[in-house]
Design an enzyme around this catalytic site. Structure first.
Site, PDB file in Angstrom:
ATOM      1  N   ASP A 116      42.091  53.786  65.651  1.00 26.14           N
ATOM      2  CA  ASP A 116      42.050  53.914  67.121  1.00 26.14           C
ATOM      3  C   ASP A 116      40.700  54.475  67.576  1.00 26.14           C
ATOM      4  O   ASP A 116      40.164  54.068  68.614  1.00 26.14           O
ATOM      5  CB  ASP A 116      43.181  54.828  67.613  1.00 26.14           C
ATOM      6  CG  ASP A 116      44.551  54.214  67.377  1.00 26.14           C
ATOM      7  OD1 ASP A 116      44.631  52.971  67.241  1.00 26.14           O
ATOM      8  OD2 ASP A 116      45.541  54.968  67.314  1.00 26.14           O
ATOM      9  N   LYS A 150      48.910  53.846  70.240  1.00 30.67           N
ATOM     10  CA  LYS A 150      47.588  53.273  69.950  1.00 30.67           C
ATOM     11  C   LYS A 150      46.783  53.050  71.220  1.00 30.67           C
ATOM     12  O   LYS A 150      45.577  53.307  71.262  1.00 30.67           O
ATOM     13  CB  LYS A 150      47.739  51.947  69.206  1.00 30.67           C
ATOM     14  CG  LYS A 150      48.215  52.112  67.782  1.00 30.67           C
ATOM     15  CD  LYS A 150      48.471  50.764  67.127  1.00 30.67           C
ATOM     16  CE  LYS A 150      49.281  50.924  65.854  1.00 30.67           C
ATOM     17  NZ  LYS A 150      48.592  51.678  64.800  1.00 30.67           N
TER      18      LYS A 150
END
Ligand code: ADP
Length: 320
Positions: A266, A54
């Site tokens: 993200d 991430k």
């Protein structure tokens, strides 16, 4: 949407840094018609080896949108670690604050994809070996008040917590993406300027499943009462809703041909960080983050699916 020069003031080429502290992984994914049983081998297809994590995904998005983006993290001194660093650099992420350790492997995720099931095993490896001292050293070396500090929960929770507190103390604007969801204590909430989370994370943290408009407002109020200044709740194909000190902003998602929702969150987070580093308004930030994540879901993969600033601008112009 304002141009960067309009945002930064005529002729003044100033913007804040985005400092992303988080995970750097290699995703290894293979497709199969059905999952193997215990002890069984099945034939797969379409093996994909790609950059993930991430933290790294969000840093790539921010850099692709043109923000001066530093990644703080750790990889193993293995072949995959060097590939990850080179990949981040190719996307414009500054990697001088990524450390290498010979004691651990670079983080990895092994993903089995089948039509109606995904099974993933993550080895966090070097990601959980980043220490607070290392993050602190980075902040002491390159952070300026007003810079953006963005982090998630794929590194050690106590290091994330201490880093948020330290970044806030140094006058940075702190963004926390509590993913994967872990409890946040009251002291930690107070160190978060902007909390950005999806529906499942919202349910875990607040106990409120944000299905209706009323429940979403209750959840946003829950985080405001905890001391978070701004909260953005992303709602997948339904868009996002946010609460700041003065308003509630609802932003529907763009209708696009969705191919793969990997890293949609993200993309959203990286775009939020980049926009705030340009001092964009909250409304403009929400618009660009929604466009960036919409473009992301139209492509396969994570980092390779992140659009550039020009692509986002062209997309917004064609959707006015
Ligand atoms: P996560 O990936 O963390 O679960 P979401 O699923 O909430 O996060 O997606 C984040 C953002 O990505 C949404 O707020 C939305 O703007 C965008 N998005 C997600 N799915 C779609 C979709 N099918 N079409 C258009 N935009 C999408």
């Amino acid at each position: 949407m304002l141009s960067r020069n309009e945002i930064t003031g005529a002729g003044v080429n100033y913007m804040h840094n985005v400092i992303v502290f988080g995970s750097i992984n290699t995703d290894m994914s293979v497709s199969c018609t059905r999952m193997p049983e215990q002890g069984e081998t099945v034939l797969g297809s379409t093996f994909v080896l790609s950059g993930g994590g991430k933290g790294a995904n969000q840093a790539v998005t921010s850099a692709r949108l043109g923000a001066k983006t530093y990644m703080v993290g750790k990889v193993g001194s293995d072949r995959l670690g060097s590939v990850r660093i080179a990949g981040l650099e190719e996307y414009g992420v500054r990697t001088s604050r990524i450390r290498t350790s010979s004691d651990v492997a670079t983080g990895s995720a092994l993903i089995l994809r089948s039509k109606d099931d995904n099974r993933i095993v993550v080895d966090p490896g070097a990601n959980v070996c980043v220490t607070f001292d290392e993050v602190q050293d980075t902040l002491d070396t390159l952070a300026q008040p007003g810079d953006i500090f963005l982090t998630q929960f794929e590194c050690l929770p106590e290091v994330v917590k201490a880093s948020l507190a330290y970044a806030r103390k140094k006058g940075l604007f702190t963004i926390c993406n509590p993913s994967p969801a872990l409890p946040i204590d009251d002291d930690m909430y107070k160190t978060i300027d902007l909390l950005c989370l999806n529906e499942a994370e919202c349910a875990t943290l607040s106990g409120i499943q944000p299905n209706s408009e009323e429940d979403r407002l209750s959840a946003l109020n829950f985080f405001a009462q905890k001391g978070v200044k701004q909260t953005i709740l992303t709602l997948g194909a339904q868009g996002a809703v946010a609460k700041t000190a003065d308003e509630v902003v609802t932003r529907p998602a763009f209708a696009v041909n969705c191919i793969d929702t990997t890293a949609a969150g993200d993309a959203f987070l990286g775009a939020v960080a980049a926009c705030l580093s340009y001092d964009y308004s909250f409304d403009a930030t929400m618009e660009i983050a929604t466009a960036t994540s919409a473009l992301c879901v139209t492509k396969l993969g994570a980092q390779d699916a992140m659009p550039t600033f020009d692509e986002v601008q062209a997309f917004l112009a064609s959707h006015k």
